[in-house]
Design a protein around this motif. Sequence first.
Motif, PDB file in Angstrom:
ATOM      1  N   ALA A   1     -15.482  19.772  -1.510  1.00  0.00           N
ATOM      2  CA  ALA A   1     -15.750  18.296  -1.398  1.00  0.00           C
ATOM      3  C   ALA A   1     -16.222  18.424   0.223  1.00  0.00           C
ATOM      4  CB  ALA A   1     -14.456  17.300  -1.551  1.00  0.00           C
ATOM      5  N   LYS A   2     -15.561  18.908   0.890  1.00  0.00           N
ATOM      6  CA  LYS A   2     -16.022  19.058   2.387  1.00  0.00           C
ATOM      7  C   LYS A   2     -17.614  19.230   2.601  1.00  0.00           C
ATOM      8  CE  LYS A   2     -15.148  23.968   3.140  1.00  0.00           C
ATOM      9  NZ  LYS A   2     -14.725  24.347   1.942  1.00  0.00           N
ATOM     10  N   ASN A   3     -18.177  19.974   1.897  1.00  0.00           N
ATOM     11  CA  ASN A   3     -19.524  20.224   1.786  1.00  0.00           C
ATOM     12  C   ASN A   3     -20.504  18.896   1.602  1.00  0.00           C
ATOM     13  OD1 ASN A   3     -19.151  22.875   1.840  1.00  0.00           O
ATOM     14  ND2 ASN A   3     -19.073  23.266  -0.033  1.00  0.00           N
ATOM     15  N   ILE A   4     -19.941  17.987   0.912  1.00  0.00           N
ATOM     16  CA  ILE A   4     -20.711  16.639   0.968  1.00  0.00           C
ATOM     17  C   ILE A   4     -20.110  15.518   1.593  1.00  0.00           C
ATOM     18  CG2 ILE A   4     -21.571  17.221  -1.419  1.00  0.00           C
ATOM     19  CD1 ILE A   4     -19.547  15.471  -2.751  1.00  0.00           C
ATOM     20  N   ALA A   5     -19.082  15.602   2.504  1.00  0.00           N
ATOM     21  CA  ALA A   5     -18.459  14.818   3.385  1.00  0.00           C
ATOM     22  C   ALA A   5     -19.325  14.436   4.718  1.00  0.00           C
ATOM     23  CB  ALA A   5     -17.013  15.372   3.831  1.00  0.00           C
ATOM     24  N   HIS A   6     -18.759  13.440   5.324  1.00  0.00           N
ATOM     25  CA  HIS A   6     -19.221  12.958   6.423  1.00  0.00           C
ATOM     26  C   HIS A   6     -19.750  13.792   7.564  1.00  0.00           C
ATOM     27  CE1 HIS A   6     -15.118  12.728   7.944  1.00  0.00           C
ATOM     28  NE2 HIS A   6     -15.556  12.801   9.134  1.00  0.00           N
ATOM     29  N   ALA A   7     -19.034  14.920   7.827  1.00  0.00           N
ATOM     30  CA  ALA A   7     -19.077  15.805   8.819  1.00  0.00           C
ATOM     31  C   ALA A   7     -20.547  16.465   8.787  1.00  0.00           C
ATOM     32  CB  ALA A   7     -17.918  16.739   8.915  1.00  0.00           C
ATOM     33  N   VAL A   8     -20.834  16.858   7.566  1.00  0.00           N
ATOM     34  CA  VAL A   8     -22.079  17.652   7.078  1.00  0.00           C
ATOM     35  C   VAL A   8     -23.161  16.561   7.416  1.00  0.00           C
ATOM     36  CG1 VAL A   8     -23.166  18.753   5.458  1.00  0.00           C
ATOM     37  CG2 VAL A   8     -20.917  19.486   5.730  1.00  0.00           C
ATOM     38  N   LEU A   9     -23.285  15.544   6.734  1.00  0.00           N
ATOM     39  CA  LEU A   9     -24.133  14.608   6.830  1.00  0.00           C
ATOM     40  C   LEU A   9     -24.437  14.087   8.237  1.00  0.00           C
ATOM     41  CD1 LEU A   9     -22.968  12.533   3.780  1.00  0.00           C
ATOM     42  CD2 LEU A   9     -25.179  13.731   3.905  1.00  0.00           C
TER      43      LEU A   9
ATOM     44  N   ILE B   1     -21.008  19.181  -8.285  1.00  0.00           N
ATOM     45  CA  ILE B   1     -22.011  19.758  -7.578  1.00  0.00           C
ATOM     46  C   ILE B   1     -21.810  19.134  -6.228  1.00  0.00           C
ATOM     47  CG2 ILE B   1     -24.435  19.806  -6.972  1.00  0.00           C
ATOM     48  CD1 ILE B   1     -25.018  19.249  -9.939  1.00  0.00           C
ATOM     49  N   PHE B   2     -21.578  20.230  -5.266  1.00  0.00           N
ATOM     50  CA  PHE B   2     -21.402  20.123  -4.009  1.00  0.00           C
ATOM     51  C   PHE B   2     -22.178  20.589  -2.987  1.00  0.00           C
ATOM     52  CE2 PHE B   2     -17.378  20.211  -6.558  1.00  0.00           C
ATOM     53  CZ  PHE B   2     -16.753  19.102  -6.141  1.00  0.00           C
ATOM     54  N   ASP B   3     -23.594  20.402  -3.310  1.00  0.00           N
ATOM     55  CA  ASP B   3     -24.505  20.628  -2.386  1.00  0.00           C
ATOM     56  C   ASP B   3     -25.217  19.344  -1.759  1.00  0.00           C
ATOM     57  OD1 ASP B   3     -27.127  21.400  -1.584  1.00  0.00           O
ATOM     58  OD2 ASP B   3     -27.747  22.396  -3.162  1.00  0.00           O
ATOM     59  N   PRO B   4     -25.175  19.278  -0.451  1.00  0.00           N
ATOM     60  CA  PRO B   4     -25.703  18.055   0.256  1.00  0.00           C
ATOM     61  C   PRO B   4     -27.087  17.661  -0.161  1.00  0.00           C
ATOM     62  CG  PRO B   4     -25.127  19.582   1.902  1.00  0.00           C
ATOM     63  CD  PRO B   4     -24.803  20.279   0.562  1.00  0.00           C
ATOM     64  N   GLU B   5     -27.952  18.708  -0.211  1.00  0.00           N
ATOM     65  CA  GLU B   5     -29.347  18.520  -0.308  1.00  0.00           C
ATOM     66  C   GLU B   5     -29.681  18.120  -1.767  1.00  0.00           C
ATOM     67  OE1 GLU B   5     -31.899  21.331   1.401  1.00  0.00           O
ATOM     68  OE2 GLU B   5     -30.925  20.958   3.529  1.00  0.00           O
ATOM     69  N   PHE B   6     -28.873  18.565  -2.675  1.00  0.00           N
ATOM     70  CA  PHE B   6     -29.112  17.921  -4.220  1.00  0.00           C
ATOM     71  C   PHE B   6     -28.736  16.521  -4.140  1.00  0.00           C
ATOM     72  CE2 PHE B   6     -26.662  16.774  -7.813  1.00  0.00           C
ATOM     73  CZ  PHE B   6     -27.731  16.707  -8.838  1.00  0.00           C
TER      74      PHE B   6
ATOM     75  N   PRO C   1     -13.582  11.460  -7.856  1.00  0.00           N
ATOM     76  CA  PRO C   1     -13.979  11.930  -9.302  1.00  0.00           C
ATOM     77  C   PRO C   1     -14.532  13.249  -9.328  1.00  0.00           C
ATOM     78  CG  PRO C   1     -14.557   9.609  -8.953  1.00  0.00           C
ATOM     79  CD  PRO C   1     -14.232  10.309  -7.451  1.00  0.00           C
ATOM     80  N   VAL C   2     -14.178  14.216  -9.931  1.00  0.00           N
ATOM     81  CA  VAL C   2     -14.347  15.452 -10.114  1.00  0.00           C
ATOM     82  C   VAL C   2     -14.554  15.970 -11.436  1.00  0.00           C
ATOM     83  CG1 VAL C   2     -13.840  18.053  -9.350  1.00  0.00           C
ATOM     84  CG2 VAL C   2     -13.506  16.287  -8.008  1.00  0.00           C
ATOM     85  N   ARG C   3     -15.889  16.455 -11.925  1.00  0.00           N
ATOM     86  CA  ARG C   3     -16.278  16.965 -13.093  1.00  0.00           C
ATOM     87  C   ARG C   3     -15.914  15.812 -14.239  1.00  0.00           C
ATOM     88  NH1 ARG C   3     -16.629  23.113 -13.799  1.00  0.00           N
ATOM     89  NH2 ARG C   3     -17.110  23.750 -11.973  1.00  0.00           N
ATOM     90  N   ASN C   4     -16.325  14.847 -14.186  1.00  0.00           N
ATOM     91  CA  ASN C   4     -16.143  13.444 -15.137  1.00  0.00           C
ATOM     92  C   ASN C   4     -14.843  13.022 -15.100  1.00  0.00           C
ATOM     93  OD1 ASN C   4     -17.027  11.829 -17.082  1.00  0.00           O
ATOM     94  ND2 ASN C   4     -16.446  12.805 -18.818  1.00  0.00           N
ATOM     95  N   TYR C   5     -14.080  12.879 -13.954  1.00  0.00           N
ATOM     96  CA  TYR C   5     -12.993  12.328 -13.651  1.00  0.00           C
ATOM     97  C   TYR C   5     -11.901  13.000 -13.995  1.00  0.00           C
ATOM     98  CZ  TYR C   5     -16.126   8.225 -12.637  1.00  0.00           C
ATOM     99  OH  TYR C   5     -17.096   7.505 -12.032  1.00  0.00           O
ATOM    100  N   LYS C   6     -12.033  14.160 -14.518  1.00  0.00           N
ATOM    101  CA  LYS C   6     -11.007  15.062 -14.856  1.00  0.00           C
ATOM    102  C   LYS C   6     -10.032  15.217 -13.745  1.00  0.00           C
ATOM    103  CE  LYS C   6     -13.367  18.611 -16.953  1.00  0.00           C
ATOM    104  NZ  LYS C   6     -13.624  19.930 -17.806  1.00  0.00           N
ATOM    105  N   PHE C   7     -10.744  15.396 -12.610  1.00  0.00           N
ATOM    106  CA  PHE C   7      -9.813  15.964 -11.378  1.00  0.00           C
ATOM    107  C   PHE C   7     -10.182  14.858 -10.327  1.00  0.00           C
ATOM    108  CE2 PHE C   7     -11.252  19.953 -13.434  1.00  0.00           C
ATOM    109  CZ  PHE C   7     -10.172  20.362 -14.135  1.00  0.00           C
ATOM    110  N   GLY C   8      -9.402  15.075  -9.295  1.00  0.00           N
ATOM    111  CA  GLY C   8      -9.335  13.931  -8.126  1.00  0.00           C
ATOM    112  C   GLY C   8      -9.524  14.814  -6.700  1.00  0.00           C
ATOM    113  N   SER C   9      -9.559  16.015  -6.949  1.00  0.00           N
ATOM    114  CA  SER C   9     -10.179  16.590  -5.419  1.00  0.00           C
ATOM    115  C   SER C   9     -10.919  17.982  -5.913  1.00  0.00           C
ATOM    116  CB  SER C   9      -8.835  17.088  -4.654  1.00  0.00           C
ATOM    117  OG  SER C   9      -8.032  17.775  -5.202  1.00  0.00           O
TER     118      SER C   9
ATOM    119  N   ALA D   1     -23.567  11.668  -7.392  1.00  0.00           N
ATOM    120  CA  ALA D   1     -24.736  12.859  -7.197  1.00  0.00           C
ATOM    121  C   ALA D   1     -24.250  14.191  -6.854  1.00  0.00           C
ATOM    122  CB  ALA D   1     -26.061  12.349  -6.699  1.00  0.00           C
ATOM    123  N   GLY D   2     -22.675  14.124  -6.822  1.00  0.00           N
ATOM    124  CA  GLY D   2     -22.142  15.132  -6.317  1.00  0.00           C
ATOM    125  C   GLY D   2     -20.818  15.763  -7.075  1.00  0.00           C
ATOM    126  N   SER D   3     -19.684  15.146  -6.487  1.00  0.00           N
ATOM    127  CA  SER D   3     -18.275  15.724  -7.121  1.00  0.00           C
ATOM    128  C   SER D   3     -18.259  15.426  -8.568  1.00  0.00           C
ATOM    129  CB  SER D   3     -17.381  15.035  -6.451  1.00  0.00           C
ATOM    130  OG  SER D   3     -17.024  13.487  -6.442  1.00  0.00           O
TER     131      SER D   3
END
Length: 718
Positions: A311-319, A378-383, A299-307, A372-374
């Motif tokens: 998104a890589k900024n809040i994905a598992h590699a960063v965490l 918002i694609f900030d992991p600390e947010f 879900p991106v921007r209230n489910y308007k988009f799907g990708s 709390a992201g997509s």
Amino acid sequence: MNLAEMKQSHKLLGTFNYHLGQIEKGYANRSLYVNLSTNTFAEKPITELMKQKFIGGRGFGLKLLWDGINDHTKWNDPENELIIAPGPIGGITQYPGAGKSYVVGLSPLTESAMDSNVGGYFGPFLKFSGWDALEIQGKAERDVILFIDGTTGTVTLEEAPLEAVNSHILIEQLTEMYAESEEDKVNVSVVTAGEAAQHTLIGLLNFSFYDTRRKAVRIKQAGRGGLGTVFRDKNIKALVIKSIKIRGDLNNPHDLAALKKVGQKMHKEILTLDDSQCKMRTLGTTHIVKIMDEYDLLPVRNYKFGSDPNAKNIAHAVLLSKYFNLNGHDECWYGCTLSCAKVINSYKLKTGPYKDKEVLVDGPEYETLSAAGSVLGIFDPEFVIETNFYCDTYGVDTISFGTLTAFVMECYENGVLNLDITGGLKLNFGNAEAALELLHQMAKGEGFGMIAGLGIRRMKKVFIEKYGANPDFLQDIGMEVKGLEFSEYVTKESLAQQGGYGLTNKGPQHDEAWVIFMDMVNNQIPTFEDKAEALFYYPMFRTWFSLVGLCKLPWNDIVPADNHTTAEPAKVPEHVQNYVELYNGVTGSNIDNNELIRQSEVVYNFHRIFNLRMGFGTREYDKVPYRAVGPVTLEEYDSRQDRYDGQLKEILNIDIEGKTTEVKVQILRNYREEQYQKLCDAVYIRRGWNSNGIPTMDTLQRLGIDFSEVVDVVKKYA
């Protein structure tokens, strides 16, 4: 103020002494009733009928709630109840994911029966203290703590004026207060909510467990449906339980050797295969972000988009590389080798009342990474991490917070809201500062946060009546069903998952029916009949976990190496057999996989009729917002124009030459809405319901729940 002074300030309101007894084949055979209005207690028997029909967990909660309220009870009436129940398998240590308990009560969001699952130690400790369920009714005059001492057989109700309300402080205070030593902390579990739970309708409950390696109290959440709001409305500050030391035989199972055998097989499977499958032991559920983004399901921007490229900024590699600490216990109950409960140590907060404090953050899990992201753009992991922490400590469901905030942001960007209405908050998509301020307002009970905290269903009403908003537009983009906000999956291209959300009993929550990959990605259920069968089997199978006290993740987030060769790999048949053996091994029963489904049918249909009793439960309440079905706006259509144009030409044989986007949007909408109604028809037939979505008398009789009070409800709508 020190803990001794806090404890000394407690005023004892009531004491109840009981015989500890012994668990028999997974059951304590009694429930504990507490009335906060009268400061009284009672021991209630768990009858054989209860065990046969309602099994445990969610089933016990629904039956106790049904008996405890009347047809007109509202969520904030003293008669409303909160019930916590673990289930007969809950608390075993031989098999992963066996520490779940279920919270049931009337929801402030849906105004009907809600259940929410949760890990942590409280549920198993409740059973080991001698109770199959805790049933709380009434409303205290001032903040109270209920303490169950399962080592002595004592229950006390105490006024507690001085302790904190926010969870990350309160769980530490109470664990220290009620544990006799550092070693004893592992035997104490606490349930709390937080400040925002008392000012919003989206309150959650935190269930604690002590991490012996990290020397820290951690929490898991019963998040959905606002049951934390009910908790604080009853003026409960906390529930505390103290258990005897855990042993592998405390459930007193019928066949302990059978549990050990099936458990050893499963542990070996996880240790051997998890690294090459989902990597739950390393990543938890965070790996899902990348998968959802790749399949246009995030879900991106209230489910308007799907990708989204970000998104890589809040994905598992960063965490994993920057935040997660893997040097501790990542299981939320003993014996869970899947160990998906990840944690961030010493995160320094940037905002709010605890700014510059270093805190431990449990998570984030996939749903929070999107909520709390997509979904907010918002694609900030600390947010995400900051929002995760504050939602938990304030007692706010991250899913509802994210989905309702996304709705607010789209309303703001479309002129439904303005700075005067929001009190100066620029609630555009991507505005992390404004989103966090909204959350802090919810905690304080101030500003626009008070309106947002009502949830999407009530916000739609306010925006229409007070600000003249277009009701059709709000209905299309307001991602809620039955009053509950959507969890975090885009369903536009999965008709079955649209039904998986719309045809739920409690509202759009993926723990009941997650069939999106079967339908959209793998095309395993192409016909209406196939989809209806999936929307019969999977909700029933997942309901079963809620009855017995199991987590759903070990079922299909790890699968046997040869699972793909089975006749029905989506069901993971070897694991289904594991569950049959677990149930029989604990209870001494002799069920098979068909009886497992029938057990769930009983409770599932009872829950549907419970909704009916409260004024819901018919076809009209199964409608989903059109954003879940197809593109609402021209922007959405254009973002997938090739896909949608192709569908119009290939499926509907429409000549699109010269047609405006507005016309194409409407043609597609007419088709997809018709498909959804056909799906409802097929599912109702498969579930044994009439065309209005009500269980038939034949179904009630087949399941043996044609009790007079149940039949009376159904007859009102026949």
